[in-house]
Design a protein around this motif. Sequence first.
Motif, PDB file in Angstrom:
ATOM      1  N   LEU A   1       0.969  -1.135   0.214  1.00 54.38           N
ATOM      2  CA  LEU A   1       0.073  -0.088   0.088  1.00 54.38           C
ATOM      3  C   LEU A   1       0.840   1.360  -0.115  1.00 54.38           C
ATOM      4  O   LEU A   1       0.480   2.369  -0.655  1.00 54.38           O
ATOM      5  N   LYS A   2       2.044   1.328   0.783  1.00 56.41           N
ATOM      6  CA  LYS A   2       2.749   2.438   0.786  1.00 56.41           C
ATOM      7  C   LYS A   2       3.226   2.711  -0.560  1.00 56.41           C
ATOM      8  O   LYS A   2       3.425   3.931  -0.850  1.00 56.41           O
ATOM      9  N   GLN A   3       3.926   1.835  -1.121  1.00 55.62           N
ATOM     10  CA  GLN A   3       4.492   1.943  -2.507  1.00 55.62           C
ATOM     11  C   GLN A   3       3.592   2.286  -3.421  1.00 55.62           C
ATOM     12  O   GLN A   3       3.745   3.271  -4.146  1.00 55.62           O
ATOM     13  N   GLN A   4       2.321   1.897  -3.167  1.00 52.32           N
ATOM     14  CA  GLN A   4       1.129   2.328  -4.200  1.00 52.32           C
ATOM     15  C   GLN A   4       0.889   3.960  -4.297  1.00 52.32           C
ATOM     16  O   GLN A   4       0.589   4.380  -5.202  1.00 52.32           O
ATOM     17  N   ILE A   5       0.740   4.111  -2.794  1.00 50.30           N
ATOM     18  CA  ILE A   5       0.223   5.567  -2.431  1.00 50.30           C
ATOM     19  C   ILE A   5       1.786   6.525  -2.955  1.00 50.30           C
ATOM     20  O   ILE A   5       1.547   7.669  -3.625  1.00 50.30           O
ATOM     21  N   GLU A   6       2.943   6.184  -3.004  1.00 49.56           N
ATOM     22  CA  GLU A   6       3.963   6.849  -3.232  1.00 49.56           C
ATOM     23  C   GLU A   6       4.206   7.168  -4.716  1.00 49.56           C
ATOM     24  O   GLU A   6       4.256   8.255  -5.485  1.00 49.56           O
ATOM     25  N   VAL A   7       3.476   5.937  -5.543  1.00 54.00           N
ATOM     26  CA  VAL A   7       3.428   6.308  -6.967  1.00 54.00           C
ATOM     27  C   VAL A   7       2.368   7.185  -7.362  1.00 54.00           C
ATOM     28  O   VAL A   7       2.657   7.933  -8.258  1.00 54.00           O
ATOM     29  N   ILE A   8       1.119   7.357  -6.595  1.00 51.26           N
ATOM     30  CA  ILE A   8       0.084   7.937  -6.829  1.00 51.26           C
ATOM     31  C   ILE A   8       0.486   9.452  -6.500  1.00 51.26           C
ATOM     32  O   ILE A   8       0.186  10.498  -7.533  1.00 51.26           O
ATOM     33  N   ILE A   9       1.125   9.799  -5.408  1.00 50.44           N
ATOM     34  CA  ILE A   9       1.362  11.083  -5.046  1.00 50.44           C
ATOM     35  C   ILE A   9       2.740  11.619  -5.700  1.00 50.44           C
ATOM     36  O   ILE A   9       3.102  12.838  -5.412  1.00 50.44           O
TER      37      ILE A   9
ATOM     38  N   SER B   1      24.627   3.788  -9.075  1.00 49.15           N
ATOM     39  CA  SER B   1      24.842   5.452  -9.149  1.00 49.15           C
ATOM     40  C   SER B   1      23.401   6.248  -9.143  1.00 49.15           C
ATOM     41  O   SER B   1      23.541   7.389  -8.985  1.00 49.15           O
ATOM     42  N   GLU B   2      22.409   5.457  -9.376  1.00 47.00           N
ATOM     43  CA  GLU B   2      20.827   6.044  -9.270  1.00 47.00           C
ATOM     44  C   GLU B   2      20.588   5.989  -7.858  1.00 47.00           C
ATOM     45  O   GLU B   2      19.652   6.926  -7.668  1.00 47.00           O
ATOM     46  N   TRP B   3      20.659   5.093  -6.948  1.00 44.59           N
ATOM     47  CA  TRP B   3      20.326   4.868  -5.738  1.00 44.59           C
ATOM     48  C   TRP B   3      21.202   4.890  -4.580  1.00 44.59           C
ATOM     49  O   TRP B   3      22.336   4.237  -4.711  1.00 44.59           O
ATOM     50  N   ALA B   4      20.891   5.518  -3.331  1.00 46.38           N
ATOM     51  CA  ALA B   4      21.631   5.304  -2.214  1.00 46.38           C
ATOM     52  C   ALA B   4      21.601   3.906  -1.713  1.00 46.38           C
ATOM     53  O   ALA B   4      20.385   3.267  -1.752  1.00 46.38           O
TER      54      ALA B   4
ATOM     55  N   ALA C   1      13.960   6.126   2.999  1.00 47.14           N
ATOM     56  CA  ALA C   1      13.619   7.509   2.137  1.00 47.14           C
ATOM     57  C   ALA C   1      14.347   7.276   0.881  1.00 47.14           C
ATOM     58  O   ALA C   1      14.011   8.213  -0.009  1.00 47.14           O
ATOM     59  N   HIS C   2      15.278   6.180   0.704  1.00 47.04           N
ATOM     60  CA  HIS C   2      15.717   6.246  -0.734  1.00 47.04           C
ATOM     61  C   HIS C   2      15.462   4.941  -1.407  1.00 47.04           C
ATOM     62  O   HIS C   2      16.280   4.256  -2.163  1.00 47.04           O
ATOM     63  N   ARG C   3      14.409   4.187  -1.074  1.00 44.45           N
ATOM     64  CA  ARG C   3      14.208   3.025  -1.385  1.00 44.45           C
ATOM     65  C   ARG C   3      13.843   2.793  -2.793  1.00 44.45           C
ATOM     66  O   ARG C   3      13.401   3.606  -3.501  1.00 44.45           O
ATOM     67  N   LEU C   4      14.669   1.734  -3.508  1.00 52.55           N
ATOM     68  CA  LEU C   4      14.225   1.628  -4.880  1.00 52.55           C
ATOM     69  C   LEU C   4      12.676   0.813  -4.995  1.00 52.55           C
ATOM     70  O   LEU C   4      12.742  -0.249  -4.616  1.00 52.55           O
ATOM     71  N   ARG C   5      12.142   1.472  -6.099  1.00 55.78           N
ATOM     72  CA  ARG C   5      10.744   0.836  -6.272  1.00 55.78           C
ATOM     73  C   ARG C   5      10.931   0.193  -7.725  1.00 55.78           C
ATOM     74  O   ARG C   5      11.695   0.575  -8.774  1.00 55.78           O
ATOM     75  N   SER C   6      10.033  -0.798  -7.732  1.00 57.56           N
ATOM     76  CA  SER C   6       9.922  -1.726  -8.936  1.00 57.56           C
ATOM     77  C   SER C   6       9.865  -0.937 -10.161  1.00 57.56           C
ATOM     78  O   SER C   6      10.473  -1.094 -11.286  1.00 57.56           O
ATOM     79  N   LYS C   7       8.657   0.186 -10.233  1.00 55.67           N
ATOM     80  CA  LYS C   7       8.538   0.883 -11.662  1.00 55.67           C
ATOM     81  C   LYS C   7       9.857   1.413 -11.960  1.00 55.67           C
ATOM     82  O   LYS C   7      10.193   1.693 -13.157  1.00 55.67           O
ATOM     83  N   GLU C   8      10.566   2.290 -11.184  1.00 56.01           N
ATOM     84  CA  GLU C   8      11.766   2.972 -11.485  1.00 56.01           C
ATOM     85  C   GLU C   8      12.974   1.971 -11.958  1.00 56.01           C
ATOM     86  O   GLU C   8      13.533   2.187 -12.764  1.00 56.01           O
TER      87      GLU C   8
ATOM     88  N   ASN D   1      12.530  -1.031 -12.979  1.00 54.74           N
ATOM     89  CA  ASN D   1      12.067  -1.290 -14.405  1.00 54.74           C
ATOM     90  C   ASN D   1      12.557  -0.402 -15.668  1.00 54.74           C
ATOM     91  O   ASN D   1      13.162  -0.946 -16.580  1.00 54.74           O
ATOM     92  N   LYS D   2      12.427   0.768 -15.370  1.00 56.35           N
ATOM     93  CA  LYS D   2      12.892   1.588 -16.425  1.00 56.35           C
ATOM     94  C   LYS D   2      14.280   1.761 -16.417  1.00 56.35           C
ATOM     95  O   LYS D   2      14.900   1.952 -17.713  1.00 56.35           O
ATOM     96  N   LEU D   3      15.155   1.355 -15.326  1.00 51.40           N
ATOM     97  CA  LEU D   3      16.621   1.664 -15.429  1.00 51.40           C
ATOM     98  C   LEU D   3      17.063   0.349 -16.353  1.00 51.40           C
ATOM     99  O   LEU D   3      18.010   0.167 -16.925  1.00 51.40           O
ATOM    100  N   LEU D   4      16.652  -0.722 -15.906  1.00 50.27           N
ATOM    101  CA  LEU D   4      16.903  -1.941 -16.573  1.00 50.27           C
ATOM    102  C   LEU D   4      16.557  -2.206 -18.123  1.00 50.27           C
ATOM    103  O   LEU D   4      17.604  -2.523 -18.687  1.00 50.27           O
ATOM    104  N   GLU D   5      15.639  -1.599 -18.377  1.00 55.55           N
ATOM    105  CA  GLU D   5      15.292  -1.556 -19.817  1.00 55.55           C
ATOM    106  C   GLU D   5      16.102  -0.703 -20.762  1.00 55.55           C
ATOM    107  O   GLU D   5      16.260  -0.762 -21.770  1.00 55.55           O
ATOM    108  N   SER D   6      16.483   0.584 -19.896  1.00 58.81           N
ATOM    109  CA  SER D   6      17.584   1.359 -20.710  1.00 58.81           C
ATOM    110  C   SER D   6      18.936   0.753 -20.668  1.00 58.81           C
ATOM    111  O   SER D   6      19.778   0.974 -21.802  1.00 58.81           O
ATOM    112  N   TYR D   7      19.223  -0.513 -19.665  1.00 62.78           N
ATOM    113  CA  TYR D   7      20.460  -0.727 -19.817  1.00 62.78           C
ATOM    114  C   TYR D   7      20.445  -2.220 -20.876  1.00 62.78           C
ATOM    115  O   TYR D   7      21.328  -2.186 -21.570  1.00 62.78           O
TER     116      TYR D   7
END
Length: 398
Positions: free
Chosen positions: A7-15, A251-254, A183-190, A192-198
């Motif tokens: 739920l937390k991750q879903q809310i973060e995506v929305i806001i 390099s993208e996430w702490a 606060a610097h947690r890696l989300r699946s959506k982000e 996925n975009k990074l991996l597809e670019s690589y």
Amino acid sequence: MKLIPDLKQQIEVIIGTTLDEYEITIQEWTQSVANLVGLHGNSETSGDEGEIQGIPNQSISRSTLSDVISLNTGERIFFKVRMNEKEETVVCWGCAARSITVETRRLIELLIRTNMGLPDEIQPVVYENDREQYLTELGLWLKEQIEQPIKQESESVPDRFVVAAGLNAEKILFLLQGDTPDAHRLRSKELNKLLESYFGEEIVLIPLGEQEWIFMGDKEIVTEEAEEDTTEAKKDSLNAFCLGLYELVASEWAGVFHLSASLPCIPAQQLVSVTALLKESVHLGRAFHVTQHIHLPWDLHLERLVASIPDEQLIRFIQETGKDTLIFNDSETLATLETFFSLDCNVSETAKRLFIHRNTLVYRLDKIKQEIGYDVRHFESAVLVQFLLLMYKVTKKH
């Protein structure tokens, strides 16, 4: 009171902002509510500093303080999401007050209240699309197979996942684990975009946990730099590919990340067994090589063997063979031996890697021989000392 896990991750995506997580005492929460109630004359305010929402617009008594869902302290807004009366603690999510609107705040309150009131077994999960849903369900199925040793790890993936995820094609599997601050947690959506670019193609990203994923890459893309079509050449190519991938993510996430990869396989038949192998490799790598972040199965054969030996036998072997293993406590000695073994006991290459003179390295190796009675420049002694070092790393953790 239990919320759906994502739920937390879903809310973060929305806001579009991160919700930091805090744990405070129930007394601290109710005192904060009481302070803001006193500030506004025991009445709810709307849009002002010190705002309290989540309770009816009426006079607030002490008995209703625990019903408050959110607090606006002016700089930050806090949402109460879970209360453990036994431990007398409250879990809150917080964000900057200026980062969300009043309407968004009320939406978050509604989502929290809705999920608080539903039994665990019927709590809904909202997915953005069908692909996200079946990959999440595949991750749950995969996690269940690995955590239940009664089932065979070679069990094939259910047909409903095979076609949708393209699991019949030969792939290379990767496992990524993160130890990142909330606060610097890696989300699946982000991710996925990074991996597809690589990778330069669509990626099958399967979540196994809040900070753990399995993803797949096309064999030709990952091993295209291999000079020969041999297993060793593919391993060398994978080593280089994983190094670049790790550096990109770091390099993208702490935080700290751990990565493992497999040789080409058919996920439809081997997804469970290969995932279990990669999880074991990361576990072994983190236990035996704490400064490394890439843990490949073919580099951990000795570690896997040592980890399977009962503790009593490990301690007995060290006592009978190892003489004074306290030498391994010395960071310089430890670095010297690990580098020496990783470079096939090559004195010149080890000296270069350690940025020391060759004679300095020879002096260190002679000192090790004096301490434990084994000359690691000789094959049999080198094998024995490497085993002793690995056994020492295991036993010192107990």
